[in-house]
Design a protein around this motif. Structure first.
Motif, short mmCIF file in Angstrom:
data_model
loop_
_atom_site.label_atom_id
_atom_site.label_comp_id
_atom_site.label_asym_id
_atom_site.label_seq_id
_atom_site.Cartn_x
_atom_site.Cartn_y
_atom_site.Cartn_z
N LEU A 246 -80.42 -8.60 38.24
CA LEU A 246 -79.96 -8.51 39.61
C LEU A 246 -80.30 -9.77 40.39
O LEU A 246 -81.47 -10.08 40.62
N ALA A 247 -79.25 -10.52 40.76
CA ALA A 247 -79.45 -11.70 41.60
C ALA A 247 -78.46 -11.59 42.75
O ALA A 247 -77.58 -10.73 42.74
N GLY A 248 -78.62 -12.48 43.72
CA GLY A 248 -77.75 -12.42 44.89
C GLY A 248 -76.28 -12.50 44.52
O GLY A 248 -75.42 -11.92 45.17
N LYS A 249 -76.01 -13.23 43.44
CA LYS A 249 -74.62 -13.49 43.10
C LYS A 249 -73.96 -12.34 42.35
O LYS A 249 -72.76 -12.35 42.14
N VAL A 250 -74.78 -11.39 41.90
CA VAL A 250 -74.19 -10.23 41.24
C VAL A 250 -73.55 -9.38 42.33
O VAL A 250 -74.23 -8.90 43.23
N GLY A 251 -72.24 -9.22 42.27
CA GLY A 251 -71.57 -8.52 43.37
C GLY A 251 -70.63 -7.46 42.86
O GLY A 251 -70.52 -7.22 41.66
N GLY A 252 -69.97 -6.82 43.82
CA GLY A 252 -68.89 -5.88 43.52
C GLY A 252 -69.32 -4.74 42.61
O GLY A 252 -70.39 -4.17 42.75
N ALA B 192 -70.14 -4.76 39.46
CA ALA B 192 -71.29 -5.03 38.61
C ALA B 192 -72.57 -4.66 39.36
O ALA B 192 -73.49 -4.05 38.81
N ARG B 193 -72.59 -5.03 40.66
CA ARG B 193 -73.77 -4.74 41.45
C ARG B 193 -73.98 -3.23 41.59
O ARG B 193 -75.11 -2.73 41.43
N GLN B 194 -72.90 -2.54 41.89
CA GLN B 194 -73.00 -1.09 42.03
C GLN B 194 -73.55 -0.47 40.75
O GLN B 194 -74.40 0.42 40.79
N ALA B 195 -73.06 -0.98 39.63
CA ALA B 195 -73.49 -0.43 38.35
C ALA B 195 -74.99 -0.68 38.12
O ALA B 195 -75.73 0.22 37.71
N VAL B 196 -75.43 -1.91 38.44
CA VAL B 196 -76.85 -2.22 38.24
C VAL B 196 -77.71 -1.37 39.16
O VAL B 196 -78.72 -0.79 38.74
N LEU B 197 -77.27 -1.27 40.42
CA LEU B 197 -78.06 -0.49 41.37
C LEU B 197 -78.18 0.96 40.89
O LEU B 197 -79.24 1.58 41.00
N ALA B 198 -77.06 1.47 40.34
CA ALA B 198 -77.08 2.85 39.85
C ALA B 198 -78.06 2.99 38.68
O ALA B 198 -78.83 3.95 38.60
N ASP B 199 -78.05 1.99 37.79
CA ASP B 199 -78.96 2.03 36.64
C ASP B 199 -80.43 1.93 37.07
O ASP B 199 -81.30 2.54 36.46
N ILE B 200 -80.65 1.14 38.12
CA ILE B 200 -82.03 1.01 38.61
C ILE B 200 -82.48 2.34 39.22
O ILE B 200 -83.58 2.81 38.99
N ALA B 201 -81.57 2.95 39.96
CA ALA B 201 -81.90 4.19 40.66
C ALA B 201 -82.09 5.36 39.68
O ALA B 201 -82.91 6.24 39.91
N SER B 202 -81.34 5.33 38.60
CA SER B 202 -81.44 6.46 37.66
C SER B 202 -82.58 6.26 36.66
O SER B 202 -82.97 7.19 35.97
N GLY B 203 -83.06 5.04 36.58
CA GLY B 203 -84.11 4.77 35.61
C GLY B 203 -83.56 4.30 34.27
O GLY B 203 -84.31 3.98 33.36
#
Ligand code: ADP
Ligand code: MG
Length: 704
Positions: free
Chosen positions: A363-369, A371-382
């Motif tokens: 996850l970096a500032g440039k990860v957007g759209g 891809a970002r939603q997907a990463v955030l979801a993975d972080i939140a779900s563990g």
């Protein structure tokens, strides 16, 4: 313990806490301007110390004036001359009983002012004497015209010159401080330091110290004051250092009160990584990993700083620590200050951890759209077990399922606040995550204990075997063609090289341009050589591509700005050239040089400099030539330029001192630590009061 220790701190602080507006002369507008400079209370004024002093307690006969000397003289006007040749000039010659003449020279003046200097007028001037065209002169001295009746009484103390406050004149500041000093409580009420400590160091009371520093009596040792070595100043410095040290210790206690989920696992994953690595851990790495592991097993949060010179192998220790948390079924965050560095960690972590079945997310500032939603979801779900990234990790949208360990690399680039912000991502109820901080900035031991009193420190003091120390040479820029030839030869032998462009301006924009044009000219001068370019203005993708091409050997010579300074790792690169090396500080030179000498081949670092060298630059380059030991370099750096810069004061969120100067006052530090121990044990209320007095608002996040 003294009287104060038995229970006066409340009254002491109360006197100092009266608002500035209670002083005569401090109306609402003035109070507002003072507040803008952080001067809100009487105590703030007590601690607003002079920058320097002017001695108007005596008169110097003109005949005795020496060039360069700053002094007060008195005489009568002998001649006045106005000139207009190049620009308006007013020259006023004055003479005194010593039958010598001095010229006062003004470039800015009004006619009315010029008219005051009638021959025969008595005048008193204060300034620096310099050689002029007709003997000594003072340019723009401060002066006062005296009437003949004036008895010309001299000042009874040195004139303090205070740091300027916008919108409040120097005379008013001085008057307000006079008023504030009149309200200084008697010594025993003001005193927070135990008598035993003051006696041991023969230091004055706080009251004596403040009066001496604000209003030094005639005959006070100006040279000593100017150097900050006066007992009054040392007394203040000691108290300030003590307060800051206590404040950091308090933060640590506050953090540890939160408690943490202990991580106690077999270490099966870590064992598998160690077996898969192509090398064995050094003893230092093993020791530090064991320390980290022991910390993690405890029910209070780890707060550990791992210090290790460039190339000492901190990353693998971090990866092993991460695996302990992963084995416990929990999450890890790894934050690095630049995208390039974070990417490199990502690559290492992916290469090491994914074969073990661990999911590593980015996850970096440039990860957007999406891809970002997907990463955030993975972080939140563990689902993302280890998350590597930049500052982006601290943004609000990032929510971890179960963050157990925060790893922060190169922490001198992050502020304490940022460290806490990341930690807060893992807060659940009373628990906070463990923290591991890695830095390649070697800090002299004395400083480390003060600067990082809130952290335990581990040192990786051993480099992996098989490294040949980098040989360093200094070469004048006139010999650039030879250097270019040398690069051609080295690359022909299959070696790789860095060419580092540096600039005075701290602007990535300008640096990028310089790198671009160096890249173009080197490409021309070295036909047949594969030359690449990396600078901070390039897209992350382009940078990464260039770095990868260099790593893979597709690029032989990499032209770069100092973006490659931190942590970038290409073992086959064995030659580095640093342009304008005289402009860089030791710490930065050392970091840059650490990019070579990472493989088995003998490496060279060429410091290309523009002559003539200043004494400081010469000392730096000489140090670089003599040693590759980061700790020796850090000691030298401290000696040459002082600790503020060394630690990157502004970026660390580390204390800005009012009086203390860590390099000058380093000798006080052992006392500071001992006193802190004693105070905390014997008089915690005093410790509290000291922190409040000196650190005040800056310490608010302490209870976080
Ligand atoms: P730094 O402490 O500067 O971050 P790195 O972690 O990047 O250093 O390690 C520098 C290089 O040394 C890397 O290529 C790493 O894989 C390698 N390395 C680390 N530990 C060892 C070791 N014990 N033996 C040999 N090489 C090692
Ligand atoms: Mg590193």
């Amino acid at each position: 313990m003294n009287r104060a220790a038995r229970g006066r701190p409340e009254t002491t602080l109360a006197a100092g806490e009266a608002p500035v507006a209670t002083l005569p002369g401090a109306g609402p507008r003035v109070a507002e301007r003072l507040a803008a400079r952080g001067l809100r209370t009487l105590q703030d004024l007590w601690l607003h110390l002079p920058l320097r002093y002017e001695d108007r307690t005596r008169l110097t006969p003109i005949r005795e004036l020496r060039p360069g000397e700053t002094a007060q003289v008195e005489g009568r006007v002998e001649a006045v001359e106005r000139g207009f040749r190049y620009r308006p000039t007013l020259r006023v010659a004055i003479g005194d009983d010593s039958r010598a003449t001095l010229v006062l020279r003004f470039f800015h003046f009004r006619s009315a002012q010029a008219a005051q200097f009638a021959p025969g007028r008595r005048i008193r001037a204060y300034g620096q004497a310099r050689p002029g065209s007709h003997g000594l002169e003072m340019v723009h001295p401060s002066y006062r015209l005296l009437s003949d009746e004036d008895d010309g009484e001299l000042r009874d103390c040195l004139d303090p010159v205070y740091p300027a406050v916008e919108g409040v004149g120097p005379a008013l500041i001085r008057r307000l401080i006079d008023e504030a000093l009149k309200r200084l409580p008697p010594a025993p009420e003001l005193e927070l330091l135990p008598d035993a400590l003051r006696d041991a160091l023969s230091l004055p009371t706080l009251r004596e110290a403040l009066l001496a520093v604000h209003r030094p009596p005639p005959g006070a040792d100006l040279a000593q004051l100017a150097l900050g070595l006066h007992p009054a100043q040392r007394r203040l410095a000691l108290e300030e250092l003590l307060a800051h040290h206590l404040s950091l210790r308090r933060q640590r206690v506050a953090l540890q009160r939160h408690g943490a989920e202990p991580i106690r696992v077999k270490g099966a994953l870590a064992k598998r990584l160690r077996e898969a690595l192509p090398f064995a851990l050094t003893r230092a790495q093993q020791r530090v990993f064991a320390e980290v592991r022991a910390d993690l097993a405890r029910a209070e949060p780890m707060l550990r700083l791992v210090q290790g010179d460039v190339g000492s192998g901190k990353t693998v220790v971090a990866a092993l620590a991460a695996l302990l948390a992963v084995e416990a079924g929990r999450q890890v965050a790894l934050m690095a200050p630049t995208e390039l560095l974070a990417e490199q960690h990502l690559n290492h972590f992916r290469a090491w951890l994914e074969p073990l079945g661990v999911r590593v997310a980015w996850l970096a500032g440039k990860v957007g759209g999406k891809a970002r939603q997907a990463v955030l979801a993975d972080i939140a779900s563990g689902a993302a077990q280890v998350v590597v990234g930049t500052h982006a990790l601290m943004q609000e949208a990032v929510a971890f399922d179960d963050l157990a360990l925060c790893i922060v690399d190169e922490q001198h680039r992050f502020g304490v606040h940022q460290r806490l912000a990341l930690r807060d991502k893992g807060r659940s109820g009373a628990h906070v995550p463990h923290q591991l901080v890695m830095t390649a900035t070697p800090i002299p031991r004395t400083l480390a204990m003060t600067a990082y009193a809130d952290l335990d420190v581990s040192v990786i003091d051993e480099l992996p075997p098989g490294r040949t120390p980098v040989q360093t040479v200094a070469v004048s820029a006139e010999r650039r063609p030879e250097v270019i030839e040398r690069i051609r030869a080295a690359c022909a032998e299959g070696r790789q090289a860095y060419w580092v462009c540096t600039l005075i301006e701290d602007s990535e924009e300008v640096a990028a341009q310089a790198a671009q044009s160096t890249y173009e000219s080197l490409s021309q001068q070295l036909p047949g050589l594969r030359v690449g370019l990396v600078h901070g203005r390039m897209k992350a993708r382009e940078k990464q591509d260039a770095m990868r091409a260099f790593k893979d050997g597709a690029i032989q010579l990499l032209v770069a700005t100092t973006v490659i300074e931190v942590g970038v790792d290409v073992p086959n690169a064995s030659l580095m050239l640093i342009e304008n090396a005289e402009r860089l500080g030791l710490a930065q030179l050392h970091q840059l040089r650490g990019r070579v000498g990472r493989g088995a081949a003998a490496s060279t670092c060429v410091l290309l400099y523009q002559p003539p060298l200043s004494a400081m630059a010469r000392a730096r380059i000489e140090t670089m030539r003599r040693t590759t030991d980061g700790f020796i370099i850090a000691e030298k750096d401290l000696e040459l330029r002082g600790p503020g810069e060394l630690l990157g004061t502004r970026q660390t969120g580390l204390a800005q001192f009012r009086v203390a100067d860590l390099s000058r006052d380093a000798g006080l530090l052992p006392q500071v630590r001992d006193s802190a121990d004693r105070l905390l044990a014997e008089a915690p209320a005093l410790a509290e009061a000291l922190v409040k007095r000196w650190v005040g608002h800056a310490a608010e996040y302490a209870g976080a």
